[in-house]
Design a protein around this motif. Structure first.
Motif, mmCIF file in Angstrom:
data_model
loop_
_atom_site.group_PDB
_atom_site.id
_atom_site.type_symbol
_atom_site.label_atom_id
_atom_site.label_comp_id
_atom_site.label_asym_id
_atom_site.label_seq_id
_atom_site.Cartn_x
_atom_site.Cartn_y
_atom_site.Cartn_z
ATOM 1 N N GLU A 225 0.803 -1.217 0.000
ATOM 2 C CA GLU A 225 0.000 0.000 0.000
ATOM 3 C C GLU A 225 0.837 1.269 0.000
ATOM 4 O O GLU A 225 0.310 2.360 -0.191
ATOM 5 C CB GLU A 225 -0.931 0.005 1.219
ATOM 6 C CG GLU A 225 -2.019 -1.044 1.146
ATOM 7 C CD GLU A 225 -3.018 -0.927 2.273
ATOM 8 O OE1 GLU A 225 -4.121 -1.467 2.132
ATOM 9 O OE2 GLU A 225 -2.673 -0.293 3.295
ATOM 10 N N ASP A 228 1.798 6.603 3.795
ATOM 11 C CA ASP A 228 0.888 7.750 3.784
ATOM 12 C C ASP A 228 1.638 9.061 3.550
ATOM 13 O O ASP A 228 1.090 9.988 2.944
ATOM 14 C CB ASP A 228 0.129 7.833 5.116
ATOM 15 C CG ASP A 228 -0.731 6.603 5.363
ATOM 16 O OD1 ASP A 228 -1.482 6.226 4.454
ATOM 17 O OD2 ASP A 228 -0.619 6.021 6.462
ATOM 18 N N ARG A 245 7.358 6.525 -6.080
ATOM 19 C CA ARG A 245 6.726 5.207 -6.138
ATOM 20 C C ARG A 245 6.405 4.639 -4.762
ATOM 21 O O ARG A 245 5.653 3.671 -4.652
ATOM 22 C CB ARG A 245 7.601 4.215 -6.916
ATOM 23 C CG ARG A 245 8.892 3.773 -6.237
ATOM 24 C CD ARG A 245 9.690 2.923 -7.216
ATOM 25 N NE ARG A 245 10.945 2.449 -6.657
ATOM 26 C CZ ARG A 245 11.115 1.254 -6.114
ATOM 27 N NH1 ARG A 245 10.089 0.418 -6.042
ATOM 28 N NH2 ARG A 245 12.288 0.895 -5.638
ATOM 29 N N ALA A 248 1.678 6.105 -0.965
ATOM 30 C CA ALA A 248 0.423 5.367 -1.044
ATOM 31 C C ALA A 248 -0.606 6.136 -1.855
ATOM 32 O O ALA A 248 -0.493 7.353 -2.055
ATOM 33 C CB ALA A 248 -0.116 5.107 0.365
ATOM 34 N N HIS A 249 -1.627 5.440 -2.317
ATOM 35 C CA HIS A 249 -2.765 6.105 -2.950
ATOM 36 C C HIS A 249 -3.371 7.086 -1.938
ATOM 37 O O HIS A 249 -3.641 6.735 -0.787
ATOM 38 C CB HIS A 249 -3.813 5.075 -3.365
ATOM 39 C CG HIS A 249 -3.474 4.358 -4.628
ATOM 40 N ND1 HIS A 249 -4.206 4.498 -5.784
ATOM 41 C CD2 HIS A 249 -2.453 3.518 -4.927
ATOM 42 C CE1 HIS A 249 -3.663 3.762 -6.731
ATOM 43 N NE2 HIS A 249 -2.594 3.150 -6.237
ATOM 44 N N GLY A 250 -3.551 8.310 -2.392
ATOM 45 C CA GLY A 250 -4.080 9.350 -1.508
ATOM 46 C C GLY A 250 -3.045 9.931 -0.569
ATOM 47 O O GLY A 250 -3.392 10.719 0.318
ATOM 48 N N ASP A 269 0.982 8.003 -13.010
ATOM 49 C CA ASP A 269 1.080 7.412 -11.677
ATOM 50 C C ASP A 269 0.707 8.437 -10.611
ATOM 51 O O ASP A 269 0.003 8.121 -9.642
ATOM 52 C CB ASP A 269 2.505 6.897 -11.443
ATOM 53 C CG ASP A 269 2.647 6.168 -10.126
ATOM 54 O OD1 ASP A 269 1.886 5.214 -9.888
ATOM 55 O OD2 ASP A 269 3.521 6.561 -9.323
ATOM 56 N N HIS A 271 -1.361 10.978 -10.909
ATOM 57 C CA HIS A 271 -2.807 11.170 -10.902
ATOM 58 C C HIS A 271 -3.549 9.926 -10.423
ATOM 59 O O HIS A 271 -4.577 10.028 -9.732
ATOM 60 C CB HIS A 271 -3.293 11.566 -12.304
ATOM 61 C CG HIS A 271 -3.178 13.021 -12.579
ATOM 62 N ND1 HIS A 271 -1.998 13.611 -12.980
ATOM 63 C CD2 HIS A 271 -4.077 14.028 -12.464
ATOM 64 C CE1 HIS A 271 -2.180 14.907 -13.128
ATOM 65 N NE2 HIS A 271 -3.433 15.192 -12.818
ATOM 66 N N ARG A 272 -3.063 8.756 -10.793
ATOM 67 C CA ARG A 272 -3.713 7.515 -10.381
ATOM 68 C C ARG A 272 -3.793 7.440 -8.866
ATOM 69 O O ARG A 272 -4.790 6.985 -8.293
ATOM 70 C CB ARG A 272 -2.929 6.320 -10.941
ATOM 71 C CG ARG A 272 -3.474 4.948 -10.559
ATOM 72 C CD ARG A 272 -2.723 3.865 -11.326
ATOM 73 N NE ARG A 272 -1.290 3.924 -11.069
ATOM 74 C CZ ARG A 272 -0.682 3.330 -10.045
ATOM 75 N NH1 ARG A 272 -1.398 2.665 -9.144
ATOM 76 N NH2 ARG A 272 0.625 3.420 -9.902
ATOM 77 N N LYS A 273 -2.749 7.890 -8.190
ATOM 78 C CA LYS A 273 -2.703 7.854 -6.729
ATOM 79 C C LYS A 273 -3.361 9.073 -6.077
ATOM 80 O O LYS A 273 -3.498 9.120 -4.850
ATOM 81 C CB LYS A 273 -1.248 7.770 -6.250
ATOM 82 C CG LYS A 273 -0.541 6.473 -6.588
ATOM 83 C CD LYS A 273 0.877 6.484 -6.025
ATOM 84 C CE LYS A 273 1.586 5.167 -6.250
ATOM 85 N NZ LYS A 273 2.965 5.188 -5.683
ATOM 86 N N GLU A 274 -3.740 10.052 -6.894
ATOM 87 C CA GLU A 274 -4.204 11.345 -6.369
ATOM 88 C C GLU A 274 -3.240 11.822 -5.268
ATOM 89 O O GLU A 274 -3.618 12.150 -4.144
ATOM 90 C CB GLU A 274 -5.635 11.279 -5.832
ATOM 91 C CG GLU A 274 -6.240 12.680 -5.707
ATOM 92 C CD GLU A 274 -7.670 12.674 -5.198
ATOM 93 O OE1 GLU A 274 -8.515 13.315 -5.834
ATOM 94 O OE2 GLU A 274 -7.924 12.038 -4.154
ATOM 95 N N MET A 275 -1.992 11.859 -5.638
ATOM 96 C CA MET A 275 -0.917 12.202 -4.715
ATOM 97 C C MET A 275 -0.863 13.712 -4.483
ATOM 98 O O MET A 275 -1.167 14.498 -5.375
ATOM 99 C CB MET A 275 0.411 11.706 -5.309
ATOM 100 C CG MET A 275 1.603 11.743 -4.382
ATOM 101 S SD MET A 275 3.145 11.343 -5.286
ATOM 102 C CE MET A 275 2.740 9.777 -6.047
#
Length: 336
Positions: A225, A228, A245, A248-250, A269, A271-275
Protein backbone atom coordinates in the motif's frame (compact mmCIF):
# COMPACT_ATOMS: atom_id res chain seq x y z
CA UNK A 1 38.58 47.91 19.34
CA UNK A 2 36.81 48.75 16.10
CA UNK A 3 37.04 45.26 14.64
CA UNK A 4 35.71 41.79 15.48
CA UNK A 5 36.96 38.35 14.44
CA UNK A 6 34.89 36.34 11.98
CA UNK A 7 35.18 33.01 10.18
CA UNK A 8 34.93 33.94 6.50
CA UNK A 9 34.59 31.87 3.33
CA UNK A 10 36.57 34.19 1.09
CA UNK A 11 35.82 32.12 -2.03
CA UNK A 12 34.78 28.52 -2.67
CA UNK A 13 37.24 26.17 -0.98
CA UNK A 14 38.94 28.87 1.08
CA UNK A 15 38.13 29.75 4.70
CA UNK A 16 39.98 32.03 7.11
CA UNK A 17 39.72 34.10 10.29
CA UNK A 18 39.48 37.80 9.42
CA UNK A 19 39.12 41.03 11.36
CA UNK A 20 36.03 42.91 10.23
CA UNK A 21 34.71 46.35 11.05
CA UNK A 22 32.38 46.41 14.05
CA UNK A 23 28.80 47.17 13.02
CA UNK A 24 26.42 49.58 14.78
CA UNK A 25 22.88 48.30 15.38
CA UNK A 26 19.98 50.30 13.92
CA UNK A 27 16.89 51.31 15.93
CA UNK A 28 15.18 47.94 15.38
CA UNK A 29 18.32 45.82 15.72
CA UNK A 30 20.13 43.99 18.48
CA UNK A 31 23.85 43.51 18.96
CA UNK A 32 24.59 39.95 20.06
CA UNK A 33 27.60 37.79 20.88
CA UNK A 34 27.21 34.37 19.24
CA UNK A 35 27.97 31.56 21.68
CA UNK A 36 27.45 28.53 19.44
CA UNK A 37 26.99 27.96 15.73
CA UNK A 38 25.93 24.60 14.39
CA UNK A 39 27.45 23.60 11.05
CA UNK A 40 24.72 22.85 8.51
CA UNK A 41 24.73 21.15 5.12
CA UNK A 42 24.20 24.62 3.67
CA UNK A 43 27.48 25.73 5.27
CA UNK A 44 29.34 22.85 3.63
CA UNK A 45 27.74 23.78 0.30
CA UNK A 46 28.80 27.41 0.73
CA UNK A 47 32.36 26.29 1.44
CA UNK A 48 32.31 24.02 -1.61
CA UNK A 49 30.73 26.64 -3.89
CA UNK A 50 27.51 24.71 -4.46
CA UNK A 51 25.04 27.17 -2.91
CA UNK A 52 23.02 29.23 -5.43
CA UNK A 53 22.13 32.91 -4.90
CA UNK A 54 25.17 33.57 -2.71
CA UNK A 55 28.04 36.04 -3.07
CA UNK A 56 31.51 35.81 -1.54
CA UNK A 57 33.08 36.61 0.84
CA UNK A 58 30.52 35.29 3.32
CA UNK A 59 30.40 34.84 7.09
CA UNK A 60 28.38 31.66 7.59
CA UNK A 61 26.33 30.62 10.60
CA UNK A 62 22.55 30.43 10.95
CA UNK A 63 22.10 27.71 13.64
CA UNK A 64 22.81 30.05 16.52
CA UNK A 65 22.78 30.58 20.24
CA UNK A 66 23.52 34.21 21.12
CA UNK A 67 23.92 36.45 24.17
CA UNK A 68 22.38 39.92 23.89
CA UNK A 69 24.78 42.85 24.26
CA UNK A 70 22.54 45.74 23.17
CA UNK A 71 18.80 45.93 22.41
CA UNK A 72 16.17 48.64 21.77
CA UNK A 73 14.91 50.06 25.05
CA UNK A 74 11.27 49.12 24.43
CA UNK A 75 11.93 45.66 22.90
CA UNK A 76 11.49 43.57 26.06
CA UNK A 77 14.74 41.78 25.22
CA UNK A 78 16.91 41.09 28.23
CA UNK A 79 20.54 42.20 28.05
CA UNK A 80 22.92 39.37 28.93
CA UNK A 81 20.36 36.61 28.30
CA UNK A 82 20.81 33.74 25.84
CA UNK A 83 18.39 33.52 22.89
CA UNK A 84 17.63 31.23 19.97
CA UNK A 85 17.94 32.89 16.55
CA UNK A 86 15.35 32.64 13.80
CA UNK A 87 17.69 33.36 10.87
CA UNK A 88 14.99 33.99 8.26
CA UNK A 89 14.82 37.77 7.89
CA UNK A 90 11.53 38.48 6.11
CA UNK A 91 10.25 41.70 4.56
CA UNK A 92 6.88 41.58 6.36
CA UNK A 93 4.89 42.95 3.41
CA UNK A 94 5.04 40.52 0.46
CA UNK A 95 2.30 38.04 -0.45
CA UNK A 96 3.88 35.27 1.63
CA UNK A 97 4.43 37.44 4.69
CA UNK A 98 0.86 38.78 4.52
CA UNK A 99 -0.38 35.18 4.64
CA UNK A 100 1.73 34.26 7.67
CA UNK A 101 4.45 32.49 5.69
CA UNK A 102 7.61 34.55 6.34
CA UNK A 103 9.63 31.35 5.86
CA UNK A 104 9.08 31.71 2.10
CA UNK A 105 9.14 35.52 1.91
CA UNK A 106 9.75 36.70 -1.65
CA UNK A 107 12.63 38.87 -0.41
CA UNK A 108 13.93 36.64 2.35
CA UNK A 109 17.47 37.20 3.61
CA UNK A 110 18.81 34.24 5.56
CA UNK A 111 21.58 35.00 8.06
CA UNK A 112 24.76 33.21 7.03
CA UNK A 113 23.51 32.71 3.47
CA UNK A 114 22.14 35.88 1.86
CA UNK A 115 23.74 38.11 4.51
CA UNK A 116 26.57 37.59 6.97
CA UNK A 117 25.82 35.23 9.84
CA UNK A 118 26.95 34.26 13.29
CA UNK A 119 30.36 32.59 12.90
CA UNK A 120 31.78 35.77 14.42
CA UNK A 121 32.40 37.37 17.79
CA UNK A 122 29.55 39.83 17.24
CA UNK A 123 26.46 39.99 15.06
CA UNK A 124 23.91 42.73 14.33
CA UNK A 125 20.46 41.38 13.48
CA UNK A 126 16.77 42.36 13.69
CA UNK A 127 15.43 42.25 17.24
CA UNK A 128 12.27 40.49 16.00
CA UNK A 129 14.34 37.47 14.96
CA UNK A 130 15.34 36.58 18.52
CA UNK A 131 13.40 33.71 20.11
CA UNK A 132 13.32 33.37 23.94
CA UNK A 133 15.30 30.29 24.95
CA UNK A 134 13.02 29.32 27.86
CA UNK A 135 16.03 28.15 29.84
CA UNK A 136 17.76 26.08 27.15
CA UNK A 137 21.54 25.78 27.22
CA UNK A 138 23.70 27.34 24.50
CA UNK A 139 24.13 23.92 22.85
CA UNK A 140 20.37 23.36 22.87
CA UNK A 141 19.62 26.82 21.50
CA UNK A 142 21.95 26.23 18.54
CA UNK A 143 20.08 23.02 17.65
CA UNK A 144 16.61 24.55 17.46
CA UNK A 145 16.76 25.94 13.90
CA UNK A 146 17.72 22.76 12.06
CA UNK A 147 15.22 20.71 14.05
CA UNK A 148 12.54 23.31 13.27
CA UNK A 149 13.00 22.56 9.57
CA UNK A 150 12.03 18.95 10.23
CA UNK A 151 9.15 19.98 12.49
CA UNK A 152 7.87 22.34 9.79
CA UNK A 153 7.94 19.60 7.14
CA UNK A 154 5.96 17.28 9.42
CA UNK A 155 3.47 20.08 10.15
CA UNK A 156 3.12 20.82 6.40
CA UNK A 157 2.37 17.19 5.63
CA UNK A 158 -0.27 16.77 8.31
CA UNK A 159 1.23 13.54 9.66
CA UNK A 160 -0.68 11.93 12.54
CA UNK A 161 -0.69 8.80 14.65
CA UNK A 162 -2.61 6.72 12.10
CA UNK A 163 -0.02 7.37 9.36
CA UNK A 164 2.86 5.33 7.99
CA UNK A 165 5.88 7.50 7.15
CA UNK A 166 9.04 7.01 5.10
CA UNK A 167 11.94 9.45 5.59
CA UNK A 168 14.67 9.17 2.96
CA UNK A 169 18.06 10.44 4.14
CA UNK A 170 19.49 10.18 7.67
CA UNK A 171 21.41 13.45 7.69
CA UNK A 172 20.57 16.08 10.32
CA UNK A 173 17.46 17.32 8.48
CA UNK A 174 16.15 13.81 7.84
CA UNK A 175 16.75 12.94 11.48
CA UNK A 176 14.77 16.01 12.50
CA UNK A 177 11.88 14.98 10.23
CA UNK A 178 11.94 11.44 11.63
CA UNK A 179 12.10 12.69 15.23
CA UNK A 180 9.04 14.93 14.89
CA UNK A 181 7.10 12.48 12.74
CA UNK A 182 7.65 9.84 15.43
CA UNK A 183 6.42 12.26 18.12
CA UNK A 184 3.03 12.37 16.37
CA UNK A 185 2.67 8.64 17.00
CA UNK A 186 3.12 7.74 13.31
CA UNK A 187 4.95 4.55 12.32
CA UNK A 188 8.22 5.87 10.89
CA UNK A 189 10.79 4.14 8.67
CA UNK A 190 14.11 5.91 8.06
CA UNK A 191 16.30 4.87 5.14
CA UNK A 192 19.85 5.77 4.12
CA UNK A 193 22.70 4.31 2.07
CA UNK A 194 25.06 4.23 5.06
CA UNK A 195 24.55 1.58 7.75
CA UNK A 196 26.70 3.54 10.23
CA UNK A 197 24.38 6.55 9.91
CA UNK A 198 21.38 4.31 10.51
CA UNK A 199 23.08 2.85 13.57
CA UNK A 200 23.55 6.36 14.96
CA UNK A 201 19.95 7.22 14.05
CA UNK A 202 18.63 4.18 15.90
CA UNK A 203 20.20 5.46 19.12
CA UNK A 204 18.68 8.92 18.64
CA UNK A 205 15.20 7.76 17.58
CA UNK A 206 14.81 4.21 18.87
CA UNK A 207 11.12 4.00 17.96
CA UNK A 208 11.90 4.33 14.21
CA UNK A 209 12.51 1.39 11.91
CA UNK A 210 15.82 1.62 10.05
CA UNK A 211 16.35 0.28 6.52
CA UNK A 212 19.28 0.49 4.14
CA UNK A 213 18.57 2.12 0.80
CA UNK A 214 19.85 -1.03 -0.92
CA UNK A 215 16.92 -2.87 0.66
CA UNK A 216 14.32 -0.29 -0.23
CA UNK A 217 13.16 -2.20 -3.29
CA UNK A 218 11.72 -4.83 -0.96
CA UNK A 219 9.33 -2.24 0.46
CA UNK A 220 6.96 -2.65 -2.50
CA UNK A 221 6.43 -6.29 -1.62
CA UNK A 222 6.50 -5.74 2.13
CA UNK A 223 4.00 -2.89 2.22
CA UNK A 224 2.17 -2.91 -1.07
CA UNK A 225 0.00 0.00 0.00
CA UNK A 226 2.99 2.33 0.25
CA UNK A 227 3.40 5.09 2.85
CA UNK A 228 0.89 7.75 3.78
CA UNK A 229 3.67 10.33 3.84
CA UNK A 230 7.11 10.23 2.25
CA UNK A 231 9.80 12.83 2.95
CA UNK A 232 13.00 13.31 0.94
CA UNK A 233 15.92 14.88 2.80
CA UNK A 234 18.79 13.72 0.59
CA UNK A 235 19.51 16.60 -1.79
CA UNK A 236 19.69 13.99 -4.57
CA UNK A 237 17.61 14.34 -7.72
CA UNK A 238 17.70 10.58 -8.32
CA UNK A 239 16.43 9.95 -4.80
CA UNK A 240 13.63 12.50 -5.14
CA UNK A 241 12.46 10.99 -8.40
CA UNK A 242 12.59 7.45 -6.99
CA UNK A 243 10.53 8.46 -3.95
CA UNK A 244 7.28 8.95 -5.86
CA UNK A 245 6.73 5.21 -6.14
CA UNK A 246 6.68 4.73 -2.36
CA UNK A 247 3.74 7.08 -1.80
CA UNK A 248 0.42 5.37 -1.04
CA UNK A 249 -2.77 6.10 -2.95
CA UNK A 250 -4.08 9.35 -1.51
CA UNK A 251 -0.71 9.99 0.15
CA UNK A 252 1.62 12.97 0.42
CA UNK A 253 5.16 13.49 -0.83
CA UNK A 254 7.09 16.25 0.92
CA UNK A 255 10.35 17.54 -0.55
CA UNK A 256 12.46 18.94 2.28
CA UNK A 257 15.75 18.92 0.38
CA UNK A 258 16.47 21.20 -2.59
CA UNK A 259 18.26 20.35 -5.84
CA UNK A 260 19.33 22.43 -8.80
CA UNK A 261 17.49 21.86 -12.04
CA UNK A 262 14.35 19.90 -12.88
CA UNK A 263 12.83 16.80 -11.35
CA UNK A 264 10.53 14.52 -13.32
CA UNK A 265 7.83 11.99 -12.45
CA UNK A 266 5.29 9.85 -14.26
CA UNK A 267 2.15 11.94 -14.47
CA UNK A 268 -0.20 8.98 -14.90
CA UNK A 269 1.08 7.41 -11.68
CA UNK A 270 0.84 10.75 -9.88
CA UNK A 271 -2.81 11.17 -10.90
CA UNK A 272 -3.71 7.51 -10.38
CA UNK A 273 -2.70 7.85 -6.73
CA UNK A 274 -4.20 11.34 -6.37
CA UNK A 275 -0.92 12.20 -4.71
CA UNK A 276 -0.21 15.53 -2.98
CA UNK A 277 3.23 16.99 -3.68
CA UNK A 278 4.54 19.48 -1.11
CA UNK A 279 7.58 21.69 -0.86
CA UNK A 280 8.80 22.56 2.64
CA UNK A 281 11.05 25.56 3.21
CA UNK A 282 12.62 26.79 6.44
CA UNK A 283 10.29 27.11 9.47
CA UNK A 284 7.86 29.45 11.23
CA UNK A 285 7.55 30.62 14.83
CA UNK A 286 5.25 27.74 15.77
CA UNK A 287 7.93 25.26 14.66
CA UNK A 288 10.60 26.96 16.79
CA UNK A 289 8.26 26.83 19.77
CA UNK A 290 7.49 23.16 19.15
CA UNK A 291 11.18 22.27 19.02
CA UNK A 292 11.98 24.21 22.20
CA UNK A 293 9.15 22.37 23.98
CA UNK A 294 10.43 19.00 22.68
CA UNK A 295 13.96 19.70 23.93
CA UNK A 296 12.65 20.81 27.32
CA UNK A 297 10.58 17.60 27.50
CA UNK A 298 13.67 15.47 26.85
CA UNK A 299 12.65 14.24 23.41
CA UNK A 300 15.92 15.59 21.96
CA UNK A 301 19.13 15.48 24.02
CA UNK A 302 21.81 17.81 22.67
CA UNK A 303 24.62 15.72 24.11
CA UNK A 304 23.48 12.77 22.01
CA UNK A 305 23.07 14.68 18.75
CA UNK A 306 26.28 16.76 18.90
CA UNK A 307 28.98 14.41 17.63
CA UNK A 308 31.74 16.90 16.77
CA UNK A 309 32.97 20.13 18.34
CA UNK A 310 35.45 22.78 17.30
CA UNK A 311 36.39 26.42 17.87
CA UNK A 312 36.37 29.30 15.39
CA UNK A 313 40.14 29.06 14.95
CA UNK A 314 40.17 25.27 14.59
CA UNK A 315 37.21 25.34 12.20
CA UNK A 316 39.55 26.68 9.51
CA UNK A 317 40.94 23.13 9.41
CA UNK A 318 38.03 21.08 10.75
CA UNK A 319 35.21 22.32 8.53
CA UNK A 320 36.97 21.39 5.25
CA UNK A 321 37.78 17.94 6.67
CA UNK A 322 34.17 17.32 7.71
CA UNK A 323 32.95 18.62 4.32
CA UNK A 324 34.89 15.78 2.65
CA UNK A 325 33.35 13.07 4.84
CA UNK A 326 30.15 13.78 6.75
CA UNK A 327 29.22 10.13 7.21
CA UNK A 328 30.02 10.11 10.94
CA UNK A 329 28.80 13.64 11.67
CA UNK A 330 25.31 14.13 13.06
CA UNK A 331 25.77 17.71 14.28
CA UNK A 332 29.05 19.61 14.47
CA UNK A 333 29.15 22.64 16.76
CA UNK A 334 31.47 25.65 16.76
CA UNK A 335 32.04 27.07 20.23
CA UNK A 336 32.46 30.82 19.69
Amino acid sequence: MNTVSALVVTEPGHIAIEERARLTPGPDDVLVAPLRSGICGTDYHIFEGNQPFLSYPRVMGHELAVKVLKAPADSGIAIGETYVVNPYVACGSCVACRKGKPNCCTRIGVLGVHRDGGMAKELVMPARNLVPSQGLSADECAMVEFLAIGAHAVRRSGVGQEDTVLVVGAGPIGLGVARFAALTGAAVTLTDRDQARLDMAQKLIPECRMMLASEIGALDAETSEGFDAVFDATGSRASIEAGFRFVAHGGRYCLVSVVKGDITFVDADFHRKEMTLLGSRNAIDADFEQVIAAIKAGHVRAEDWITHRTTMAAAVTDLPLWAKDRSRVVKAMIEI
